[in-house]
Write an enzyme that holds these catalytic residues in place. Structure first.
Site, mmCIF file in Angstrom:
data_model
loop_
_atom_site.group_PDB
_atom_site.id
_atom_site.type_symbol
_atom_site.label_atom_id
_atom_site.label_comp_id
_atom_site.label_asym_id
_atom_site.label_seq_id
_atom_site.Cartn_x
_atom_site.Cartn_y
_atom_site.Cartn_z
ATOM 1 N N LYS A 175 0.835 -1.202 0.000
ATOM 2 C CA LYS A 175 0.000 0.000 0.000
ATOM 3 C C LYS A 175 0.869 1.250 0.000
ATOM 4 O O LYS A 175 0.682 2.160 -0.820
ATOM 5 C CB LYS A 175 -0.926 0.013 1.222
ATOM 6 C CG LYS A 175 -1.891 1.200 1.236
ATOM 7 C CD LYS A 175 -2.618 1.340 2.555
ATOM 8 C CE LYS A 175 -1.752 2.038 3.578
ATOM 9 N NZ LYS A 175 -2.505 2.420 4.797
ATOM 10 N N ASP A 220 -6.483 1.060 0.936
ATOM 11 C CA ASP A 220 -6.587 1.387 2.353
ATOM 12 C C ASP A 220 -7.969 0.970 2.863
ATOM 13 O O ASP A 220 -8.736 0.305 2.150
ATOM 14 C CB ASP A 220 -6.310 2.873 2.597
ATOM 15 C CG ASP A 220 -7.448 3.767 2.115
ATOM 16 O OD1 ASP A 220 -8.357 3.286 1.409
ATOM 17 O OD2 ASP A 220 -7.434 4.972 2.465
#
Length: 318
Positions: free
Chosen positions: A186, A204
């Site tokens: 991420k 997220d």
């Protein structure tokens, strides 16, 4: 004035929803059938089943792959119109600041990170400076972000790795970034997409929640979500898609109480009705610039300010 523009933006979102719903309720000369009556009485359908693109998903029928791709891309196009100023909500001036800020954003808000990093980068502007810092001094600066001891260890460790393995420069490859302490996929995609212009999907908590509500995927693991959603869009769309979805999750499609009645993409959403559907009540749930409130960044892009967004206050401001 920014506040007036923000209020107008919220009203425009509500009007857009109302207009789309009105368009789906055009009068017809056909007599209603039993099937029509059943659909009308069915709970939770709302505007979602009114749209031809999302009708299959809304009524529980299997949605073809082609229909899913069309609906997903249409949602992204709508979000691009709603948030033409979408951007990464962490303040940064270079790749080093972005990777550090992204690591610090774990288990806290971007706003809190943005309020904390000015002091950090003023004292330690380079990887060399941060790698050589006294841990207790860094911990004190990072204390407001929570988990400050672990975060201090991560940012000092990644700084040391940058100095020793990459000549003090943040690498522009996924396989190198994920080797840095505290950096996962991420974080790596945030850095690649926003510091190097290389496409990536940022999965997220907001992204995970929304793509599942929209039935783009049933996956729960970030890497599987990334792969499933990535397959629905051209690679060139990935970075801005992430911004659009995250912006929408923070402003309208909240975790606990989505503002369904103020959502411009309600006709495309199979989950319409999970939140507040009354337009006026929903409008009160809007956050950040949609509700007239300051955003996450102390130094946001000019396009955001032009759209009525307001910068966040610095740490300690009243």
């Amino acid at each position: 004035m920014p506040a007036k523009k923000a209020a107008d933006s919220g009203k425009a979102a509500v009007k857009k929803v109302a207009a789309k719903r009105a368009a789906t309720k055009a009068p017809t000369d056909k007599a209603p059938t039993d099937k029509d009556a059943a659909r009308k009485d069915a709970p939770g359908r709302g505007a979602a089943e009114k749209d031809a693109v999302s009708r299959s998903a809304a009524v529980g029928k299997p949605e073809s792959r082609t229909a899913l791709v069309r609906r997903a891309r249409r949602i992204n196009r709508e979000l691009a119109e709603i948030y033409p100023y979408a951007h990464p909500e962490l303040d940064f001036e270079n790749p080093f600041q972005l990777v550090v800020a992204t690591v610090l954003s774990a288990q806290t808000t971007d706003l809190r990170v943005n309020q904390t990093t000015p002091a950090l980068f003023a004292k330690y502007p380079t990887p060399e400076d941060l790698a050589a810092a006294a841990p207790e001094e860094v911990e004190e600066i990072l204390r407001p972000t929570g988990f400050f001891r672990a975060k201090t260890k991560s940012v000092m460790g990644l700084s040391k790795a940058l100095v020793e393995e990459f000549g003090g420069e943040v690498p522009g490859r996924l396989e190198d970034l994920v080797k840095l302490p505290g950096v996962g996929r991420k974080t790596a995609f945030v850095v690649l997409g926003n510091a190097f212009g290389r496409p990536g999907i940022t999965v997220d908590t907001h992204f995970q929640r929304l793509v599942r509500r929209w039935r783009w995927t049933e996956a729960t693991e970030p890497d599987k979500i990334e792969a499933a959603v990535g397959a629905l869009f051209p690679k060139s769309d990935w970075t801005m898609l992430s911004h659009h979805v995250i912006f929408h999750g923070r402003r309208i499609c909240h975790a606990r109480k989505p503002a369904c009645g103020a959502c411009p993409i309600a006709p495309l959403c199979p989950a319409y009705g999970e939140g507040e559907t009354d337009p006026e009540k929903a409008k009160k749930l809007l956050k950040y610039e949609k509700g007239g409130f300051p955003g996450q960044r102390l130094n946001p892009p000019q396009s955001y300010l032009d759209a009525g967004g307001r910068p966040a206050p610095p740490l300690g401001a009243g």
